[in-house]
Design a protein around this motif. Structure first.
Motif, short mmCIF file in Angstrom:
data_model
loop_
_atom_site.label_atom_id
_atom_site.label_comp_id
_atom_site.label_asym_id
_atom_site.label_seq_id
_atom_site.Cartn_x
_atom_site.Cartn_y
_atom_site.Cartn_z
N ILE A 183 0.84 -1.20 0.00
CA ILE A 183 0.00 0.00 0.00
C ILE A 183 0.88 1.25 0.00
N ASP A 184 0.66 2.10 -0.98
CA ASP A 184 1.28 3.42 -1.01
C ASP A 184 0.13 4.43 -1.05
N PRO A 185 -0.19 5.04 0.08
CA PRO A 185 -1.41 5.86 0.14
C PRO A 185 -1.36 7.09 -0.75
N ILE A 186 -0.22 7.76 -0.81
CA ILE A 186 -0.02 8.87 -1.74
C ILE A 186 1.36 8.68 -2.37
N ASP A 187 1.38 8.21 -3.60
CA ASP A 187 2.65 8.12 -4.32
C ASP A 187 2.82 9.43 -5.08
N GLY A 188 3.93 10.10 -4.81
CA GLY A 188 4.13 11.43 -5.38
C GLY A 188 3.70 12.51 -4.42
N THR A 189 4.10 12.37 -3.15
CA THR A 189 3.73 13.38 -2.16
C THR A 189 4.28 14.75 -2.54
N ARG A 190 5.46 14.79 -3.14
CA ARG A 190 6.00 16.07 -3.59
C ARG A 190 5.12 16.68 -4.68
N GLU A 191 4.58 15.84 -5.57
CA GLU A 191 3.65 16.35 -6.60
C GLU A 191 2.37 16.85 -5.93
N PHE A 192 1.91 16.13 -4.93
CA PHE A 192 0.73 16.52 -4.17
C PHE A 192 0.93 17.90 -3.56
N LEU A 193 2.09 18.10 -2.93
CA LEU A 193 2.37 19.39 -2.29
C LEU A 193 2.50 20.51 -3.31
N ALA A 194 2.95 20.17 -4.53
CA ALA A 194 3.10 21.16 -5.59
C ALA A 194 1.81 21.38 -6.37
N ARG A 195 0.72 20.74 -5.94
CA ARG A 195 -0.60 20.86 -6.59
C ARG A 195 -0.62 20.26 -7.98
N SER A 196 0.27 19.31 -8.23
CA SER A 196 0.23 18.58 -9.50
C SER A 196 -0.84 17.50 -9.41
N SER A 197 -1.40 17.12 -10.54
CA SER A 197 -2.43 16.08 -10.56
C SER A 197 -1.86 14.69 -10.70
N ASP A 198 -0.54 14.54 -10.68
CA ASP A 198 0.09 13.25 -10.94
C ASP A 198 0.10 12.29 -9.75
N PHE A 199 -0.22 12.74 -8.55
CA PHE A 199 -0.13 11.85 -7.40
C PHE A 199 -1.17 10.73 -7.49
N THR A 200 -0.86 9.60 -6.87
CA THR A 200 -1.72 8.42 -6.99
C THR A 200 -1.88 7.69 -5.66
N ILE A 201 -2.94 6.91 -5.60
CA ILE A 201 -3.20 5.96 -4.50
C ILE A 201 -2.97 4.57 -5.07
N ASN A 202 -2.18 3.76 -4.37
CA ASN A 202 -1.74 2.48 -4.92
C ASN A 202 -2.00 1.32 -3.97
N VAL A 203 -2.62 0.27 -4.49
CA VAL A 203 -2.87 -0.95 -3.72
C VAL A 203 -2.53 -2.13 -4.61
N ALA A 204 -1.78 -3.09 -4.07
CA ALA A 204 -1.41 -4.26 -4.85
C ALA A 204 -1.29 -5.48 -3.95
N LEU A 205 -1.33 -6.64 -4.56
CA LEU A 205 -1.05 -7.89 -3.87
C LEU A 205 0.04 -8.62 -4.63
N ALA A 206 1.07 -9.03 -3.89
CA ALA A 206 2.16 -9.79 -4.49
C ALA A 206 2.07 -11.25 -4.05
N GLU A 207 2.43 -12.13 -4.94
CA GLU A 207 2.45 -13.56 -4.62
C GLU A 207 3.68 -14.19 -5.27
N LYS A 208 4.47 -14.88 -4.45
CA LYS A 208 5.67 -15.56 -4.92
C LYS A 208 6.59 -14.62 -5.70
N GLY A 209 6.74 -13.40 -5.19
CA GLY A 209 7.70 -12.47 -5.75
C GLY A 209 7.22 -11.63 -6.90
N ALA A 210 5.95 -11.78 -7.31
CA ALA A 210 5.44 -11.02 -8.45
C ALA A 210 4.14 -10.31 -8.09
N PRO A 211 3.88 -9.14 -8.66
CA PRO A 211 2.60 -8.48 -8.42
C PRO A 211 1.48 -9.21 -9.15
N ARG A 212 0.51 -9.66 -8.40
CA ARG A 212 -0.57 -10.48 -8.97
C ARG A 212 -1.77 -9.63 -9.38
#
Length: 285
Positions: A99-128
């Motif tokens: 979980i990366d709640p805000i990826d691009g916190t610097r972009e967020f602080l700069a009022r850029s629209s590029d920041f993202t919310i990220n959720v993933a599940l990995a299994e056996k070393g790979a993102p599933r």
């Protein structure tokens, strides 16, 4: 039965699609919390131990995501950026959440629209499965076995399947590559990579949006040589892989997840839309 075992009752493809929809749904819902802070006249931030900034949005979004994931997938261990910053440790097994709640916190602080919310599940070393949501853009990218893009307003609902756009990387253009580079981390290694490959144009983009633009066929390569953590890349990597791309380490192998021996840090990598036709035999310069 824990969710870690329970979600394996279906076929692999069906499970990963269910997970992708789940992650997209909760990321879109969490987007409202991010936008509440984003809309404030002044966004307060403090520096963490690694000198990276953190805001109220990072912490509120992560708390929401963890609550929802514990309900949906009880018992599945997680690796979450702000929890780790507060000292939480994780002994990962074959299956875990990132979980990366805000990826691009610097972009967020700069009022850029590029920041993202990220959720993933990995299994056996790979993102599933994974989901990347850009609240300020109202766009969500999500993938299990297949990848999709949809429009969704912050705090809203994931639209019905007929409104999803399938994701597919593009073949390598004959006239040169479009490279995506970090807005905040342009280093000498990246410049060397760009100069040693057939790059027609480069564009600075923040956060995990870069993976998603590769997946939707808008660009060809994203080199990254500066430090990242597994939660920074897992969701975008899942989307890119499902769309036919690859994220490769210096040896040309897919980026691996669950690297406890290096505290879940990624080394250098290059994300390719058309990995089969990358310049030369080596991934990195």
């Amino acid at each position: 039965m824990t969710a870690e075992k329970g979600f394996r009752s279906k076929g692999v493809s069906a499970e990963s699609e269910d997970l992708a929809r789940l992650f997209a749904t909760i990321a879109v819902a969490a987007g409202a919390l991010a936008m509440e802070t984003f809309a404030k006249p002044d966004i307060e931030a403090r520096l963490k131990g690694d000198k990276s900034p953190v805001t109220e949005a990072d912490e509120r979004v992560e708390a929401y995501l963890l609550r929802e994931l514990e309900v949906a997938l009880p018992g599945v261990p997680f690796l979450a950026e702000e929890s780790v910053a507060r000292g939480k440790t994780l002994d990962v097994n074959d299956v875990f959440l990132l979980i990366d709640p805000i990826d691009g916190t610097r972009e967020f602080l700069a009022r850029s629209s590029d920041f993202t919310i990220n959720v993933a599940l990995a299994e056996k070393g790979a993102p599933r499965a994974g989901a990347v949501y850009a609240p300020a853009q109202g766009r969500v990218w999500f993938a299990g076995a297949l990848g999709y893009e949809a429009e969704a307003g912050p705090g809203g609902s994931l639209p019905p399947a007929q409104d999803w756009r399938p994701l597919r990387v593009r073949p390598r253009p004959a006239d040169g590559l479009v490279a995506l580079i970090s807005k905040s981390h342009l280093d000498a290694e990246t410049k060397s990579f760009l100069s040693s490959h057939q790059i027609m144009r480069s564009a600075p983009i923040g956060s995990s949006v870069k993976f998603c633009l590769l997946a939707r066929g808008e660009a060809d390569v994203y080199p990254r040589f500066g430090p990242t953590m597994e939660w920074d890349t897992a969701a975008g990597d899942a989307v890119l892989r499902a769309a036919g791309g690859a994220t490769l380490d210096p040896h040309g192998a897919p980026l691996r997840y669950g690297k406890k021996d290096v505290d879940y840090r990624n080394g250098p990598f290059v994300a390719w839309a058309d990995a089969s036709r990358r310049d030369g035999n080596a991934t990195l310069p």
